[in-house]
Write a protein that holds these residues in place. Structure first.
Motif, PDB file in Angstrom:
ATOM      1  N   ASP A 837       9.649  20.897  -2.031  1.00 17.83           N
ATOM      2  CA  ASP A 837       8.301  21.022  -2.580  1.00 17.83           C
ATOM      3  C   ASP A 837       8.264  20.240  -3.890  1.00 17.83           C
ATOM      4  O   ASP A 837       9.031  20.503  -4.818  1.00 17.83           O
ATOM      5  N   ALA A 838       7.351  19.258  -3.967  1.00 18.98           N
ATOM      6  CA  ALA A 838       7.319  18.361  -5.123  1.00 18.98           C
ATOM      7  C   ALA A 838       7.062  19.084  -6.434  1.00 18.98           C
ATOM      8  O   ALA A 838       7.334  18.537  -7.509  1.00 18.98           O
ATOM      9  N   ARG A 839       6.554  20.303  -6.360  1.00 19.00           N
ATOM     10  CA  ARG A 839       6.324  21.042  -7.600  1.00 19.00           C
ATOM     11  C   ARG A 839       7.629  21.331  -8.339  1.00 19.00           C
ATOM     12  O   ARG A 839       7.637  21.445  -9.566  1.00 19.00           O
ATOM     13  N   TRP A 840       8.738  21.441  -7.590  1.00 19.66           N
ATOM     14  CA  TRP A 840      10.029  21.627  -8.253  1.00 19.66           C
ATOM     15  C   TRP A 840      10.391  20.396  -9.068  1.00 19.66           C
ATOM     16  O   TRP A 840      11.014  20.496 -10.136  1.00 19.66           O
ATOM     17  N   LEU A 841      10.053  19.200  -8.561  1.00 21.65           N
ATOM     18  CA  LEU A 841      10.327  17.973  -9.302  1.00 21.65           C
ATOM     19  C   LEU A 841       9.549  17.957 -10.610  1.00 21.65           C
ATOM     20  O   LEU A 841      10.058  17.546 -11.655  1.00 21.65           O
ATOM     21  N   VAL A 842       8.292  18.398 -10.533  1.00 25.05           N
ATOM     22  CA  VAL A 842       7.454  18.441 -11.732  1.00 25.05           C
ATOM     23  C   VAL A 842       7.989  19.449 -12.738  1.00 25.05           C
ATOM     24  O   VAL A 842       8.048  19.183 -13.955  1.00 25.05           O
ATOM     25  N   GLU A 843       8.407  20.604 -12.264  1.00 23.23           N
ATOM     26  CA  GLU A 843       8.899  21.643 -13.176  1.00 23.23           C
ATOM     27  C   GLU A 843      10.166  21.174 -13.903  1.00 23.23           C
ATOM     28  O   GLU A 843      10.312  21.383 -15.119  1.00 23.23           O
ATOM     29  N   ALA A 844      11.083  20.545 -13.170  1.00 23.20           N
ATOM     30  CA  ALA A 844      12.297  20.028 -13.816  1.00 23.20           C
ATOM     31  C   ALA A 844      11.945  18.912 -14.794  1.00 23.20           C
ATOM     32  O   ALA A 844      12.516  18.832 -15.891  1.00 23.20           O
ATOM     33  N   ALA A 845      11.004  18.049 -14.398  1.00 17.75           N
ATOM     34  CA  ALA A 845      10.593  16.953 -15.279  1.00 17.75           C
ATOM     35  C   ALA A 845       9.942  17.475 -16.545  1.00 17.75           C
ATOM     36  O   ALA A 845      10.136  16.915 -17.639  1.00 17.75           O
ATOM     37  N   ALA A 846       9.161  18.541 -16.435  1.00 15.18           N
ATOM     38  CA  ALA A 846       8.504  19.114 -17.610  1.00 15.18           C
ATOM     39  C   ALA A 846       9.533  19.637 -18.604  1.00 15.18           C
ATOM     40  O   ALA A 846       9.371  19.498 -19.827  1.00 15.18           O
ATOM     41  N   ARG A 847      10.614  20.237 -18.093  1.00  9.62           N
ATOM     42  CA  ARG A 847      11.657  20.734 -18.994  1.00  9.62           C
ATOM     43  C   ARG A 847      12.357  19.575 -19.721  1.00  9.62           C
ATOM     44  O   ARG A 847      12.742  19.709 -20.889  1.00  9.62           O
ATOM     45  N   ARG A 848      12.534  18.450 -19.010  1.00  6.29           N
ATOM     46  CA  ARG A 848      13.126  17.279 -19.677  1.00  6.29           C
ATOM     47  C   ARG A 848      12.152  16.665 -20.678  1.00  6.29           C
ATOM     48  O   ARG A 848      12.541  16.215 -21.753  1.00  6.29           O
ATOM     49  N   GLN A 849      10.868  16.618 -20.287  1.00 11.47           N
ATOM     50  CA  GLN A 849       9.879  15.926 -21.103  1.00 11.47           C
ATOM     51  C   GLN A 849       9.760  16.515 -22.508  1.00 11.47           C
ATOM     52  O   GLN A 849       9.492  15.801 -23.472  1.00 11.47           O
ATOM     53  N   LYS A 850       9.995  17.795 -22.628  1.00  8.92           N
ATOM     54  CA  LYS A 850       9.826  18.416 -23.952  1.00  8.92           C
ATOM     55  C   LYS A 850      10.855  17.896 -24.951  1.00  8.92           C
ATOM     56  O   LYS A 850      10.639  17.969 -26.171  1.00  8.92           O
ATOM     57  N   TRP A 851      11.980  17.357 -24.460  1.00  9.64           N
ATOM     58  CA  TRP A 851      13.030  16.843 -25.347  1.00  9.64           C
ATOM     59  C   TRP A 851      12.957  15.339 -25.549  1.00  9.64           C
ATOM     60  O   TRP A 851      13.682  14.797 -26.397  1.00  9.64           O
ATOM     61  N   LEU A 852      12.111  14.647 -24.787  1.00  7.47           N
ATOM     62  CA  LEU A 852      12.081  13.187 -24.800  1.00  7.47           C
ATOM     63  C   LEU A 852      11.058  12.651 -25.777  1.00  7.47           C
ATOM     64  O   LEU A 852       9.937  13.149 -25.846  1.00  7.47           O
ATOM     65  N   ASP A 853      11.430  11.595 -26.517  1.00  8.59           N
ATOM     66  CA  ASP A 853      10.446  10.934 -27.359  1.00  8.59           C
ATOM     67  C   ASP A 853       9.707   9.833 -26.601  1.00  8.59           C
ATOM     68  O   ASP A 853       8.714   9.296 -27.099  1.00  8.59           O
ATOM     69  N   GLN A 854      10.194   9.486 -25.411  1.00 12.85           N
ATOM     70  CA  GLN A 854       9.441   8.602 -24.521  1.00 12.85           C
ATOM     71  C   GLN A 854       9.168   9.362 -23.220  1.00 12.85           C
ATOM     72  O   GLN A 854       8.788  10.521 -23.267  1.00 12.85           O
ATOM     73  N   ALA A 855       9.342   8.738 -22.070  1.00 13.84           N
ATOM     74  CA  ALA A 855       8.941   9.374 -20.815  1.00 13.84           C
ATOM     75  C   ALA A 855      10.048   9.230 -19.783  1.00 13.84           C
ATOM     76  O   ALA A 855      11.187   8.877 -20.107  1.00 13.84           O
ATOM     77  N   GLN A 856       9.710   9.472 -18.530  1.00 10.80           N
ATOM     78  CA  GLN A 856      10.683   9.405 -17.443  1.00 10.80           C
ATOM     79  C   GLN A 856      10.024   8.843 -16.193  1.00 10.80           C
ATOM     80  O   GLN A 856       8.840   9.066 -15.952  1.00 10.80           O
ATOM     81  N   SER A 857      10.790   8.114 -15.434  1.00  9.91           N
ATOM     82  CA  SER A 857      10.312   7.577 -14.159  1.00  9.91           C
ATOM     83  C   SER A 857      10.399   8.680 -13.114  1.00  9.91           C
ATOM     84  O   SER A 857      11.470   8.949 -12.575  1.00  9.91           O
ATOM     85  N   LEU A 858       9.267   9.298 -12.845  1.00 11.79           N
ATOM     86  CA  LEU A 858       9.246  10.471 -11.971  1.00 11.79           C
ATOM     87  C   LEU A 858       8.569  10.128 -10.650  1.00 11.79           C
ATOM     88  O   LEU A 858       7.340  10.040 -10.571  1.00 11.79           O
ATOM     89  N   ASN A 859       9.377   9.919  -9.607  1.00 14.58           N
ATOM     90  CA  ASN A 859       8.840   9.768  -8.263  1.00 14.58           C
ATOM     91  C   ASN A 859       8.506  11.140  -7.694  1.00 14.58           C
ATOM     92  O   ASN A 859       9.243  12.108  -7.899  1.00 14.58           O
ATOM     93  N   LEU A 860       7.413  11.212  -6.957  1.00 17.09           N
ATOM     94  CA  LEU A 860       7.007  12.457  -6.315  1.00 17.09           C
ATOM     95  C   LEU A 860       6.993  12.249  -4.807  1.00 17.09           C
ATOM     96  O   LEU A 860       6.477  11.240  -4.321  1.00 17.09           O
ATOM     97  N   TYR A 861       7.552  13.202  -4.065  1.00 17.49           N
ATOM     98  CA  TYR A 861       7.706  13.095  -2.612  1.00 17.49           C
ATOM     99  C   TYR A 861       6.851  14.142  -1.922  1.00 17.49           C
ATOM    100  O   TYR A 861       6.826  15.297  -2.336  1.00 17.49           O
ATOM    101  N   MET A 862       6.197  13.710  -0.854  1.00 17.64           N
ATOM    102  CA  MET A 862       5.359  14.644  -0.111  1.00 17.64           C
ATOM    103  C   MET A 862       5.377  14.227   1.361  1.00 17.64           C
ATOM    104  O   MET A 862       4.880  13.159   1.723  1.00 17.64           O
ATOM    105  N   ALA A 863       5.986  15.071   2.200  1.00 12.31           N
ATOM    106  CA  ALA A 863       6.120  14.735   3.613  1.00 12.31           C
ATOM    107  C   ALA A 863       4.771  14.724   4.330  1.00 12.31           C
ATOM    108  O   ALA A 863       4.509  13.860   5.158  1.00 12.31           O
ATOM    109  N   GLU A 864       3.919  15.681   4.017  1.00  9.85           N
ATOM    110  CA  GLU A 864       2.620  15.798   4.676  1.00  9.85           C
ATOM    111  C   GLU A 864       1.528  15.915   3.609  1.00  9.85           C
ATOM    112  O   GLU A 864       1.053  17.017   3.301  1.00  9.85           O
TER     113      GLU A 864
END
Length: 921
Positions: A837-864
């Motif tokens: 579920d791509a929401r897990w990718l977003v949740e992990a990315a959000a935890r990283r984003q709070k520590w970053l002064d720039q951003a992250q290359s976040l691909n999102l996957y969705m089968a259907e």
């Protein structure tokens, strides 16, 4: 050998306790002779300390102690006598030296073993094939040497399990013919070994080692080194000869000759060549090693040392720093970005990864920007262009009293330039165009990647991204209207964000309502948002990136505005007419820092400290193709330290990607990296001085990335930001250090895609989940079978790895979910990208984003995908405070229904490793 004995504790090596026989490499049995151990260990000590130390008491005592420990170890294993292989004895010698903390001597002993192994191979008796002959380089015919083939396979298979050397040789022979060129025999072994990787991951290492042998022969010929020398002896000579020849061929900077090449050659670690998998070494072989007229001049460890020397050119002690940098790169704990690996130490050391530009609203500015794109792309830079200032279709042109054709026709030229200037002939040129969502041309911009419509208004070879202000999301959520403007009528919107943008935008809407602005269009915010998501699903573009978080959390908002991200959406730096933003990238191998089920914080600290120093050096050494880039980089000195191997780290922790524990690990790991990286930059500021525009920055005001979340929150409506802000570390020492020293770099962290360097290191890309557990990867070096070694290891532990399992994985496209005999825990752990579920990718990315002064290359996957799912996913990304997203990956509905087993279908070919992903890393 003479019959000998083992020693009891407290006894000398000559005291008899048990008889022992040694199995030689040819299978013969001989008596054990302890003096052989003493002689070999003594040679190792003398190799480190010199022959003049031959009579020292310390060496004598150390040799006796190591010999005693080895004999004790063997005695414990064979208390009643028995047989032991010669290789087992030598393994015990290595272990005893390490336990005695004689690391340098242990390494000398490893090299001693390898040298003798190579020597045995070179002296192996010729075993002529009964019928096949080979054609030598001088045109003469000779019998095919079966013995050499067997030795090459045996050497490549050392310490690996599940390798059938005899079958490998037989398979290669089936691909040979009478009169084949001698150099093609080794190629046949390589091709045969690579075909078996899907059945046993260790064949990847075998294939890499065979390729290494091919490279050794090629490099030795090119550098005119003795072909019979083993790698351990070739390396020091290869480095000095390569530097000399590289300068002569005008490939290398002449300053490289000033290094102590003898010292650096002695620091090389040939044994690290055995870390490579086939994909990694083949990638270096094809695209990274410097060559002269097609012949490679670099061996892997020479390559890493060349890169390290180039990064240490301006250090106070360049030799010591080059060795420090080499140790980090060659250990695979950290890897520099592709431009740095390509060009470090060369005459055109363009080491930076990403360039961001703002295009001005006149022909000189437009075509100047296109020229800059060409110059930057030539030297392997990934490009992000901000096109928002260019006036829209139908707007007035004062000079000609005509009407503008808008942004789109110029983007067609940008597209074709990216194709024509293909990064120095090494890979495709790559560029991404950004446009703010209030621009009057936004609707046509959304359709640039469509396969239908006027081809003159399509750009199939470049990327596009929406630069979305928070106000559009607010209007969409409230089902309100949205007004599109031409930037020549609303020029200051480009530089405004947060509440200031909201207020000014509403003023322009009022002006349009009063008739003071005539060129505008009112649309439904919800309908525009839906169209954005629709074309994103259909074409993969434009990506969704968020203007306000990028600016409100930018440390440099006192000196400009972030107008776009870069090619891969991880860089968030200011751009203007006289500044082209530049970022220098490198990535930590997170998997290498997980040991015994936990994060190795001390090792991570060492890695980050050295990596930040290497990245900062890039700013001063870098070759700048355009003056605006030099101007920007020397003022602000931004760098982007990222990570890769996140999925592999989860495997080592036995955590599924879809778990609260994985999200927590993303948070904890990123906080540690952030802590060490920011501190390292502050330490460098104490040594080298703060960056020029430090005063007035968020750093200067004591606002760290974790604190800047409050700035975003103050510019959002109540309830529009939901982000975990917990911390584990005491940040007070870092804050105090910054207050004393300042910061060396305006920006320190960014998580890039690592499409290629993760292949080199042999770990999962960036923060990506596993694509599949068995698939064929296509890139510029060819097609490679990739099998998940962690899965294979766990299946072997369960007794489940066999040919049936291989065929099941092929049949189910690398998925384990429908294979009944696999335990549920493994199914959860090895769920692939489209099963998460791509929401897990977003949740992990959000935890990283709070520590970053720039951003992250976040691909999102969705089968259907569905409109509802996409809407919820991207709104969640915005609510969690993400700055950017990258590709939306979806599965095509073209797979045939699988209802019965089929005979060994080919693994699915992966299309994810698109060439543009590699431009940054």
């Amino acid at each position: 050998m003479s019959t000998a004995t083992l020693a009891e504790p407290g006894q000398s090596a000559s005291t008899s306790t048990a008889s022992l026989q040694v199995i030689k490499r040819n299978g013969a049995l001989v008596g054990f002779d302890a003096s052989k151990i003493s002689v070999a260990v003594t040679k190792a000590f003398l190799a480190v300390e010199g022959d003049e130390a031959a009579g020292s008491a310390r060496i004598h005592d150390s040799v006796e102690r190591v010999t005693h420990q080895v004999m004790q170890a063997i005695s414990r294993r064979l208390k009643a006598g028995g047989k032991v292989h010669i290789e087992d004895i030598q393994d015990q010698v290595e272990l005893a030296l390490m336990r005695a903390e004689e690391q340098k001597v242990a390494r000398a002993y490893v090299l001693y073993r390898e040298a003798h192994a190579q020597e045995r191979a070179s002296l192996a008796p010729v075993e002529a094939h009964p019928t096949l002959t080979v054609k030598k380089a001088n045109g003469e015919a000779a019998p095919l040497d079966l013995g050499l083939m067997k030795v090459q396979v045996e050497r490549a298979s050392q310490e690996l399990e599940g390798i059938d050397g005899e079958s490998l040789v037989e398979g290669a022979l089936r691909n040979l013919y009478d009169g084949i060129a001698e150099e093609e025999v080794l190629s046949a072994l390589i091709m045969t070994a690579r075909g078996r990787i899907e059945q046993e991951p260790d064949y990847s290492a075998v294939t890499a080692r065979l390729l290494l042998e091919q490279l050794r022969l090629e490099t030795a010929t090119a550098l005119k080194l003795p072909l019979s020398l083993p790698l351990a002896e070739i390396y020091p000579q290869a480095l000095s000869t390569f530097i000399e020849q590289g300068i002569h061929y005008e490939l290398l900077d002449e300053a490289m000759a000033a290094f102590d090449l003898e010292r650096l050659g002695a620091a090389l670690k040939p044994e690290r060549d055995y870390q490579f998998g086939f994909l990694g070494l083949q990638t270096l072989y094809d695209r990274y090693f410097l060559n002269w007229k097609g012949d490679r001049l670099e061996l892997p460890q020479v390559f890493f040392m060349r890169v390290s020397m180039g990064l240490a050119l301006q250090e106070d002690d360049p030799n010591a720093r080059a060795i420090e940098f080499y140790d980090l790169l060659s250990s695979f704990d950290y890897m520099a970005s592709t431009p740095t690996l390509f060009n470090s130490g060369t005459r055109h050391s363009q080491l930076s990864s990403c360039y961001l530009t703002t295009v001005q609203d006149d022909l000189e500015g437009i075509y100047g920007a296109i020229r800059d794109n060409a110059m930057l792309s030539k030297w392997a830079g990934g490009l992000g262009n901000d096109w928002t200032p260019v006036r829209a279709l139908g707007s007035h042109i004062k000079g000609t009293n005509g009407s503008s054709q808008g942004v789109v026709p110029f983007l067609k030229v940008v597209n074709d330039t990216a194709v024509a200037v293909n990064q120095g002939g090494k890979r495709k040129g790559a560029v991404c165009a950004y446009l703010e969502s209030w621009h009057l041309d936004i609707e046509e911009f959304l359709e640039l990647r469509k396969n239908t419509g006027d081809e003159r208004r399509r750009t199939h070879d470049m990327n596009t991204a929406n630069w979305v202000p928070d106000l559009l999301i607010e209007r969409m959520r409230s089902d309100q209207d949205w007004t599109l403007f031409s930037p020549n009528d609303t020029p200051d919107l480009h530089d405004l964000y947060g509440n200031a943008f909201r207020e000014r935008y509403q003023e322009y809407e009022a002006m349009a309502a009063r008739g003071e602005i005539t060129l505008f269009k009112t649309v439904s915010a919800k309908q525009l948002w839906r169209k954005m998501l629709t074309v994103l699903f259909e074409t993969g573009h434009p990506w969704i990136t968020f203007k306000d978080p990028c600016n409100l959390r930018s440390p440099q908002q006192h000196r400009g505005v972030v107008h776009s991200s870069n090619l891969c959406t991880e860089i968030t730096l200011n751009t203007s007419a006289d500044e082209i933003a530049v970022c220098n990238l490198g990535s930590i191998n997170l998997a290498a820092h997980v040991h015994n089920g936990e994060l190795d914080v001390q090792r991570l600290e060492r890695t980050v400290n050295t990596a930040v120093r290497m990245l900062d050096n890039v700013v001063d050494i870098n070759y700048y193709a355009v003056p605006q880039a030099r101007n920007s980089n020397f003022k602000h000195r931004p760098v982007g330290l990222g990570l890769m191997g996140f999925q592999d780290a989860l495997y080592r922790l036995n955590l599924p990607y879809t778990s609260a524990e994985a999200v927590e690990f993303a948070d904890v790991a990123m906080e540690q990296i952030s802590y060490f990286a920011i501190r390292a930059s502050a330490v460098l500021a104490g040594e080298r001085g703060a960056y020029e525009t430090y005063e007035g920055s968020l750093w200067h005001e004591g606002i760290l990335p974790i604190d800047s979340i409050n700035l975003l929150k103050a510019n959002r409506r109540e309830g529009d930001l939901s982000l975990n802000t917990d911390t584990l570390l005491d940040w007070t020492p870092v804050r105090e250090l910054i207050a004393r020293n300042g910061m060396r770099n305006s920006n320190v962290m960014a998580i890039a895609p690592t499409a290629t360097i993760s292949n080199i290191v042999g770990v999962s890309q960036s923060i990506e989940p596993a694509y599949q557990n068995l698939f064929v990867k296509s890139n510029l070096s060819g097609e490679f079978t990739v099998v998940n070694p962690s899965l294979v290891r766990d299946l072997k532990a369960e007794g489940l790895w066999d040919n049936v399992m291989v065929n099941d994985l092929k049949y189910f496209d690398g998925s384990v979910q429908q294979i009944d005999r696999i335990p549920a825990a493994l199914k959860a752990r090895y769920a692939t990208a489209f099963e998460i579920d791509a929401r897990w990718l977003v949740e992990a990315a959000a935890r990283r984003q709070k520590w970053l002064d720039q951003a992250q290359s976040l691909n999102l996957y969705m089968a259907e995908p569905s409109g509802k799912k996409l809407d919820e996913l991207y709104q969640l990304s915005w609510e969690r405070g993400l700055k950017t997203t990258y590709y939306l990956r979806s599965l095509g509905a073209t797979g045939a229904e699988k209802t019965a087993p089929v005979a060994a279908p080919q693994p699915q070919v992966c299309s994810i490793d698109e060439p543009d992903c590699e431009a940054c890393q």
